[in-house]
Scaffold this active site. Structure first.
Site, PDB file in Angstrom:
ATOM      1  N   ASP A 104       0.846  -1.191   0.000  1.00 34.00           N
ATOM      2  CA  ASP A 104       0.000   0.000   0.000  1.00 34.00           C
ATOM      3  C   ASP A 104       0.879   1.238   0.000  1.00 34.00           C
ATOM      4  O   ASP A 104       1.877   1.286   0.708  1.00 34.00           O
ATOM      5  CB  ASP A 104      -0.878  -0.025   1.262  1.00 34.00           C
ATOM      6  CG  ASP A 104      -2.018   0.961   1.228  1.00 34.00           C
ATOM      7  OD1 ASP A 104      -1.802   2.113   0.840  1.00 34.00           O
ATOM      8  OD2 ASP A 104      -3.148   0.577   1.586  1.00 34.00           O
ATOM      9  N   ARG A 130      -0.705   4.523   0.096  1.00 31.35           N
ATOM     10  CA  ARG A 130      -1.590   5.670   0.303  1.00 31.35           C
ATOM     11  C   ARG A 130      -1.178   6.548   1.469  1.00 31.35           C
ATOM     12  O   ARG A 130      -1.531   7.714   1.548  1.00 31.35           O
ATOM     13  CB  ARG A 130      -3.030   5.188   0.491  1.00 31.35           C
ATOM     14  CG  ARG A 130      -3.660   4.759  -0.806  1.00 31.35           C
ATOM     15  CD  ARG A 130      -4.998   4.116  -0.586  1.00 31.35           C
ATOM     16  NE  ARG A 130      -4.872   2.845   0.111  1.00 31.35           N
ATOM     17  CZ  ARG A 130      -5.889   2.054   0.394  1.00 31.35           C
ATOM     18  NH1 ARG A 130      -7.114   2.423   0.074  1.00 31.35           N
ATOM     19  NH2 ARG A 130      -5.701   0.905   1.001  1.00 31.35           N
TER      20      ARG A 130
END
Length: 415
Positions: A326, A328
């Site tokens: 990830d 983000r």
């Protein structure tokens, strides 16, 4: 102004840019803080790295190169002011609370009027307007009696009245570095390297502390009275949603994104109709900010692996392709909540521990977390959901196949 052969490098010594607008991030008033100036009409006024329009910058360049847009175009901001005023709030003057957007970005034409009179080209980085939305899932909620037409928030045509804001990113580099526990120098160097040297000022202009990164914007949809969002006497429902074009727009059933988004919208409308307010924050971070190409490659790898798609290998397949689960980085996500003056969320429509932890660590209280109802999870998304639950997702139920899923225990992923 036509294209010329002379090039003024913004990486030249700071002494060349003596007319740059002063900027002191975190000051309590806009005049003390100063405007963010990143326009190209008068480069000597610039006090920021990068330029406006985020990921659309290249399209503007094509428009300039083709002659469709003049190089010296300056926007006429007549009648573009926000339909609804938001703030200011104490968080706007706190350099620890907001580092990834300009809280004064919607009001520049008013609060920086004296700079405009001196010829500075200051452009909004936030726009606030009103609209109606109409979604089949909300129509179904009305038909089933879960929501009702009140001719205030939901009209007789089943349109939902919203206030919405678009926010372009504005990064205060010292604050970004502090959030990620790295030095500002290391942050600047990596940003320079990983953008192919796109912004030499990151290395040569340590006096410039603001970067307008070429990334996607953020949308905020507000239901009910906007003033109630920061009012602790009113209930507030919030859904933080990261872009998933395949599901959000086209209804792909391999994930829970659109069902969870529409569930968050329904819960926000319900809270607004009960006298509170609801907020949907939509970040442009496709495929966990890994991008849609990487996302689809992972889909292929999951479906073709020996034994078929499996919750136990859900995270591993992403790491094999992208090198990381990830990207983000929810550390920056709470900034928009502080821009809205939020101090407490009564209903957080999210199962993600990463989002929840980022919110509470930023000083915002969360009273209740709301899981996606089981009946809204598509069949093809069961693998994803069970993997996420085993990895630390908030859930009121129990995960299946606990023995198999223990391989991913302790990892975490946002929806």
């Amino acid at each position: 102004m036509a294209i010329t052969s002379h090039v003024l490098l913004t990486s030249h010594p700071a002494s060349i840019f003596k007319q740059a607008a002063p900027l002191n991030w975190g000051e309590s008033t806009p005049i003390l803080r100063g405007p963010v100036v990143a326009s190209l009409t008068k480069r000597e006024h610039r006090n920021s790295i990068g330029t406006h329009s985020g990921s659309y910058t290249v399209y503007r360049a094509l428009a300039n190169a083709s002659g469709a847009l003049t190089m010296d175009h300056k926007p006429d901001l007549t009648n573009t002011s926000p339909f609804t005023n938001i703030g200011p709030f104490p968080s706007w003057g706190d350099p620890e609370k907001i580092v990834s957007l300009d809280p004064w970005g919607a009001q520049v034409a008013d609060v920086f009027k004296s700079f405009y009179e001196k010829g500075y080209d200051i452009r909004p980085t936030i726009a606030i307007t009103t609209a109606h939305i109409n979604m089949p899932e909300i129509n179904q909620a009305i038909d089933s009696g879960r929501l009702h037409i009140d001719n205030k928030i939901i009209t007789k045509n089943k349109d939902v009245v919203v206030t919405k804001a678009a926010i372009d990113p504005v990064w205060y580099l010292p604050g970004i570095a502090k959030r990620f526990h790295v030095s500002e120098g290391d942050l600047r160097r990596v940003l320079f390297d990983q953008t192919g040297g796109m912004f030499p000022e990151l290395i040569t202009r340590k006096d410039l502390k603001i970067l307008l990164p070429p990334i996607g914007s953020t949308s905020v949809y507000m239901f009910g009275n906007v003033e109630h969002i920061s009012d602790l006497s009113k209930k507030l429902t919030v859904r933080i949603h990261d872009e998933c074009n395949g599901s959000d727009v086209f209804g792909s059933d391999i994930c829970t994104c659109r069902p969870y988004l529409t569930h968050g919208i329904e819960e926000s409308i319900r809270t607004a109709q009960e006298g509170g307010s609801g907020v949907i924050v939509y970040f442009r971070k496709e495929g966990r900010a890994l991008g849609e190409v990487t996302k689809f490659l992972v889909y292929n790898a999951r479906k073709r692996q020996e034994g078929g798609d499996s919750a136990a290998t859900y995270f591993h397949r992403t790491e094999c392709v992208a090198g990381v689960q990830d990207m983000r980085f929810q550390q920056l996500m709470p900034d928009v909540l502080h821009w809205l003056g939020i101090k407490r969320i009564d209903n957080l429509v999210s199962m993600s521990d990463m989002k929840y932890n980022a919110i509470i660590e930023s000083g915002i209280e969360v009273i209740r977390r709301v899981s996606i109802p089981d009946e809204l999870i598509p069949q093809d998304a069961q693998v994803e959901m069970e993997a996420k639950k085993a990895a630390g997702y908030y859930t009121e139920g129990k995960t299946k196949d606990a023995t198999e899923l223990k391989k991913v225990k302790g990892r975490n992923l946002n929806e």
